[in-house]
Scaffold this motif. Structure first.
Motif, short mmCIF file in Angstrom:
data_model
loop_
_atom_site.label_atom_id
_atom_site.label_comp_id
_atom_site.label_asym_id
_atom_site.label_seq_id
_atom_site.Cartn_x
_atom_site.Cartn_y
_atom_site.Cartn_z
N MET A 76 8.34 1.03 -15.70
CA MET A 76 9.35 1.72 -16.49
C MET A 76 10.40 2.44 -15.65
O MET A 76 11.35 2.99 -16.16
N GLY A 77 10.24 2.46 -14.33
CA GLY A 77 11.20 3.16 -13.48
C GLY A 77 12.37 2.28 -13.11
O GLY A 77 12.48 1.13 -13.54
N GLY A 78 13.26 2.82 -12.32
CA GLY A 78 14.41 2.07 -11.84
C GLY A 78 14.11 1.41 -10.52
O GLY A 78 12.97 1.30 -10.10
N ASN A 79 15.18 0.96 -9.87
CA ASN A 79 15.00 0.36 -8.57
C ASN A 79 16.02 0.93 -7.58
O ASN A 79 17.05 1.45 -7.97
N PHE A 80 15.71 0.81 -6.29
CA PHE A 80 16.61 1.29 -5.26
C PHE A 80 17.55 0.18 -4.83
O PHE A 80 17.27 -0.99 -5.01
N GLU A 81 18.66 0.59 -4.24
CA GLU A 81 19.55 -0.34 -3.54
C GLU A 81 20.12 0.42 -2.36
O GLU A 81 20.58 1.55 -2.49
N ILE A 82 20.05 -0.20 -1.20
CA ILE A 82 20.55 0.41 0.03
C ILE A 82 21.36 -0.63 0.80
O ILE A 82 21.00 -1.80 0.83
N HIS A 83 22.47 -0.19 1.38
CA HIS A 83 23.32 -1.06 2.19
C HIS A 83 23.29 -0.54 3.63
O HIS A 83 23.51 0.65 3.86
N ILE A 84 23.03 -1.46 4.56
CA ILE A 84 22.89 -1.09 5.97
C ILE A 84 23.81 -1.97 6.81
O ILE A 84 23.80 -3.20 6.68
#
Length: 98
Positions: A76-84
């Motif tokens: 039920m949670g969200g998700n992360f997104e990271i740009h490197i």
């Protein structure tokens, strides 16, 4: 006199090694950096829940995101997104949806 000497030392350009493929040359390295940044913020368990990660190189930027629904359809949670940055390893963007 000390200030002049210190200033002269700091003004000298020093050589710094830069790998031709960038400091973050692989998706696995990008994922390890993402985990190191994300775990203290969101907790290791939350990040582990989002495996397997989606990792893609777009231009000179690694984009890594979590995909918790692939592992647990009832998540039920969200998700992360990271740009490197592939070249420098700099974190360019970070978010986590709700």
């Amino acid at each position: 006199m000390t200030l002049l000497i210190a200033g002269a030392v700091h003004s000298q350009e020093r050589h710094s090694y830069r790998p031709s493929e960038g400091f973050v040359s692989s998706g696995r390295t990008a994922e390890l950096i993402a985990e190191a940044v994300l775990a203290p913020i969101y907790g290791k368990a939350e990040i582990e829940e989002q495996r397997p990660f989606k990792t893609a190189l777009k231009g000179d930027v690694w984009i890594i995101s979590g995909d918790p629904a692939r592992r647990n359809p009832r998540y039920m949670g969200g998700n992360f997104e990271i740009h490197i940055s592939k070249a420098t390893g700099e974190i360019l963007f970070l978010t986590h949806t709700k």
